[in-house]
Design a protein around this motif. Structure first.
Motif, PDB file in Angstrom:
ATOM      1  N   TRP A 132       4.072   0.418  14.895  1.00  0.00           N
ATOM      2  CA  TRP A 132       5.103   1.447  14.350  1.00  0.00           C
ATOM      3  C   TRP A 132       5.501   0.951  12.796  1.00  0.00           C
ATOM      4  O   TRP A 132       5.868   1.720  12.034  1.00  0.00           O
ATOM      5  N   THR A 133       5.305  -0.325  12.588  1.00  0.00           N
ATOM      6  CA  THR A 133       5.507  -0.931  11.272  1.00  0.00           C
ATOM      7  C   THR A 133       4.433  -0.109  10.241  1.00  0.00           C
ATOM      8  O   THR A 133       4.759   0.395   9.114  1.00  0.00           O
ATOM      9  N   SER A 134       3.065  -0.044  10.804  1.00  0.00           N
ATOM     10  CA  SER A 134       2.101   0.346  10.004  1.00  0.00           C
ATOM     11  C   SER A 134       2.319   2.017   9.680  1.00  0.00           C
ATOM     12  O   SER A 134       1.991   2.667   8.515  1.00  0.00           O
ATOM     13  N   VAL A 135       2.978   2.582  10.827  1.00  0.00           N
ATOM     14  CA  VAL A 135       3.191   4.137  10.661  1.00  0.00           C
ATOM     15  C   VAL A 135       4.317   4.200   9.499  1.00  0.00           C
ATOM     16  O   VAL A 135       4.031   5.298   8.818  1.00  0.00           O
ATOM     17  N   PHE A 136       5.221   3.431   9.663  1.00  0.00           N
ATOM     18  CA  PHE A 136       6.272   3.641   8.807  1.00  0.00           C
ATOM     19  C   PHE A 136       6.082   3.279   7.375  1.00  0.00           C
ATOM     20  O   PHE A 136       6.583   4.017   6.410  1.00  0.00           O
ATOM     21  N   VAL A 137       5.264   2.383   7.135  1.00  0.00           N
ATOM     22  CA  VAL A 137       4.797   1.943   5.650  1.00  0.00           C
ATOM     23  C   VAL A 137       4.070   3.190   5.190  1.00  0.00           C
ATOM     24  O   VAL A 137       4.155   3.578   3.950  1.00  0.00           O
ATOM     25  N   SER A 138       3.102   3.590   5.905  1.00  0.00           N
ATOM     26  CA  SER A 138       2.402   4.771   5.326  1.00  0.00           C
ATOM     27  C   SER A 138       3.057   5.979   5.079  1.00  0.00           C
ATOM     28  O   SER A 138       2.937   6.521   3.986  1.00  0.00           O
ATOM     29  N   ILE A 139       4.056   6.266   6.010  1.00  0.00           N
ATOM     30  CA  ILE A 139       4.737   7.427   5.553  1.00  0.00           C
ATOM     31  C   ILE A 139       5.737   7.198   4.364  1.00  0.00           C
ATOM     32  O   ILE A 139       6.031   8.257   3.702  1.00  0.00           O
ATOM     33  N   ALA A 140       6.218   5.897   4.303  1.00  0.00           N
ATOM     34  CA  ALA A 140       7.239   5.458   3.127  1.00  0.00           C
ATOM     35  C   ALA A 140       6.283   5.751   1.736  1.00  0.00           C
ATOM     36  O   ALA A 140       7.115   6.381   0.937  1.00  0.00           O
ATOM     37  N   VAL A 141       5.114   5.521   1.805  1.00  0.00           N
ATOM     38  CA  VAL A 141       4.275   5.612   0.525  1.00  0.00           C
ATOM     39  C   VAL A 141       4.106   7.336   0.388  1.00  0.00           C
ATOM     40  O   VAL A 141       4.542   7.711  -0.634  1.00  0.00           O
ATOM     41  N   VAL A 142       3.980   7.861   1.477  1.00  0.00           N
ATOM     42  CA  VAL A 142       3.654   9.509   1.267  1.00  0.00           C
ATOM     43  C   VAL A 142       4.934  10.021   0.700  1.00  0.00           C
ATOM     44  O   VAL A 142       4.795  10.851  -0.134  1.00  0.00           O
ATOM     45  N   LEU A 143       6.086   9.733   1.139  1.00  0.00           N
ATOM     46  CA  LEU A 143       7.324  10.309   1.057  1.00  0.00           C
ATOM     47  C   LEU A 143       7.838  10.005  -0.324  1.00  0.00           C
ATOM     48  O   LEU A 143       8.297  10.883  -1.315  1.00  0.00           O
ATOM     49  N   PHE A 144       7.391   8.706  -0.789  1.00  0.00           N
ATOM     50  CA  PHE A 144       7.928   8.228  -2.212  1.00  0.00           C
ATOM     51  C   PHE A 144       7.002   9.007  -3.106  1.00  0.00           C
ATOM     52  O   PHE A 144       7.645   9.514  -4.292  1.00  0.00           O
ATOM     53  N   VAL A 145       5.740   9.172  -3.021  1.00  0.00           N
ATOM     54  CA  VAL A 145       4.770   9.700  -3.900  1.00  0.00           C
ATOM     55  C   VAL A 145       5.192  11.344  -3.868  1.00  0.00           C
ATOM     56  O   VAL A 145       5.119  12.092  -4.876  1.00  0.00           O
ATOM     57  N   ALA A 146       5.567  12.042  -2.711  1.00  0.00           N
ATOM     58  CA  ALA A 146       5.995  13.270  -2.707  1.00  0.00           C
ATOM     59  C   ALA A 146       7.232  13.665  -3.513  1.00  0.00           C
ATOM     60  O   ALA A 146       7.235  14.578  -4.246  1.00  0.00           O
ATOM     61  N   GLY A 147       8.190  12.714  -3.301  1.00  0.00           N
ATOM     62  CA  GLY A 147       9.353  12.916  -4.101  1.00  0.00           C
ATOM     63  C   GLY A 147       9.289  12.650  -5.792  1.00  0.00           C
ATOM     64  O   GLY A 147       9.674  13.406  -6.445  1.00  0.00           O
ATOM     65  N   ALA A 148       8.194  11.811  -6.208  1.00  0.00           N
ATOM     66  CA  ALA A 148       8.001  11.590  -7.554  1.00  0.00           C
ATOM     67  C   ALA A 148       7.286  13.020  -8.296  1.00  0.00           C
ATOM     68  O   ALA A 148       7.527  13.175  -9.118  1.00  0.00           O
ATOM     69  N   VAL A 149       6.408  13.254  -7.386  1.00  0.00           N
ATOM     70  CA  VAL A 149       5.472  14.550  -7.874  1.00  0.00           C
ATOM     71  C   VAL A 149       6.413  15.609  -8.026  1.00  0.00           C
ATOM     72  O   VAL A 149       6.420  16.337  -8.816  1.00  0.00           O
ATOM     73  N   LEU A 150       7.359  15.970  -6.940  1.00  0.00           N
ATOM     74  CA  LEU A 150       8.381  17.096  -7.131  1.00  0.00           C
ATOM     75  C   LEU A 150       9.309  16.962  -8.437  1.00  0.00           C
ATOM     76  O   LEU A 150       9.665  17.712  -8.994  1.00  0.00           O
ATOM     77  N   ALA A 151       9.583  15.628  -8.523  1.00  0.00           N
ATOM     78  CA  ALA A 151      10.656  15.554  -9.757  1.00  0.00           C
ATOM     79  C   ALA A 151       9.754  15.601 -11.091  1.00  0.00           C
ATOM     80  O   ALA A 151      10.396  16.081 -12.095  1.00  0.00           O
TER      81      ALA A 151
END
Length: 322
Positions: A132-151
């Motif tokens: 679960w840690t590896s899954v959450f870390v990967s999702i956290a990176v993807v979500l952060f990049v998606a938010g920065a790109v949208l901004a």
């Protein structure tokens, strides 16, 4: 050189070993950030050509939303009318370049320092928790990049709204520090805000937050997200606030649906006896074949007669024994 100690098969470490492990991983993370900062410092004014593909410089990429505004909405400081930002001090260009390069270095080195953080935490976790840690870390990176790109894509609309207010009487001359501070703050706020759905999913997996506790509170959650977006966007422009609030609403709804699916799966795998009170006895199953059901008696077995022992009289009355 000192010999490296063998790792314990159970993962146990002393306090000194923990400190050494933390220091080693911290130095590796800092080295990766320094390397990323050097790359960002060079890339700030360097345009790269690879196989006919032009990669613009970092400064040109970050200056893109400002330069996409109409020429009448920004002040021109060059004779050819080029898009430039204003510097009011002799050290402003260097400090701005160093600040942007450091932030880019942290982003470029994120796979390294995230791997070091994960490697420091996982020895104390179970196998399922590591997954679960590896899954959450990967999702956290993807979500952060998606938010920065949208901004990045909506910052031009926010600037256009802010700079066109009162443009009949004044022209806005943005300094590099003010503009990049506004842009980087917006990228950071969007990236961090996009982690809210991930936190909801983590709390659900940990058993702290259930679907039944939040399914009837959607209106309150949506209202809180809009208020959060109104206070957190640095420019307070309606475009950025609306984009952040709508995006968070959609992502939170996805997280709520994940909670519903995960709770349903958990109920199917959970036995009924776990829901009983710890102080009450579990009811016994009296059905045929159950724990408390009457069991059939076995057929009696025939008992073989015991042969009688024959005694021969010896004429002794056992007086000598008595």
């Amino acid at each position: 050189m000192s010999r490296r100690k063998k790792k314990s098969p159970t993962g146990e470490m002393s306090i000194v070993d923990h400190v050494k492990e933390f220091r080693r991983r911290l130095l590796i993370s800092l080295a990766a950030v320094v390397v990323g900062t050097i790359i960002g410092f060079i890339w700030y004014q360097l345009t790269i050509q690879i196989w006919g593909i032009r990669i613009p410089s970092l400064g040109e990429i970050l200056r893109g939303p400002y330069c996409s505004l109409p020429p009448e909405s920004r002040a021109a400081f060059t004779a050819d009318g080029g898009c430039r930002l204003l510097a009011t001090g002799p050290f402003d260009p260097f400090m701005l370049r160093l600040k942007v390069s450091a932030l880019v270095g942290v982003v470029l080195a994120s796979p390294v320092w995230l791997a070091q953080v994960w490697g420091f935490i996982t020895p104390g976790l179970m196998k399922n928790e590591r997954r679960w840690t590896s899954v959450f870390v990967s999702i956290a990176v993807v979500l952060f990049v998606a938010g920065a790109v949208l901004a990045y894509f909506i910052v031009a609309f926010g600037l256009e709204f802010l700079l066109t207010i009162g443009d009949e009487t004044q022209t806005t001359a943005l300094t590099g520090d003010r503009y990049f501070g506004f842009l980087l703050m917006l990228l950071l706020i969007f990236g961090v805000s996009f982690e809210v759905p991930l936190i909801i999913g983590m709390l659900n997996v940990a058993g702290v937050l259930t679907y039944d506790s939040i399914k009837d509170k959607r209106r309150i959650i949506i209202m809180a997200l809009f208020v959060f977006a109104a206070f957190m966007t640095p420019g307070q422009d309606p475009v950025s606030m609306l984009a952040l609030a709508v995006s968070l609403t959609l992502l939170v709804e996805v997280a709520i649906q994940f909670c519903r699916i995960n709770d349903r799966r958990r109920e199917k795998q959970r036995p009924d006896w776990l829901d009983e009170d710890d102080l009450s006895a579990s009811p016994l199953d009296a059905a045929p074949g159950g724990t408390d059901a009457p069991q059939p008696l076995e057929a009696p077995e025939a008992v073989e007669p015991t042969p009688q022992a024959s005694f021969r009289s010896t004429g002794s009355d056992f007086r000598d024994v008595l």
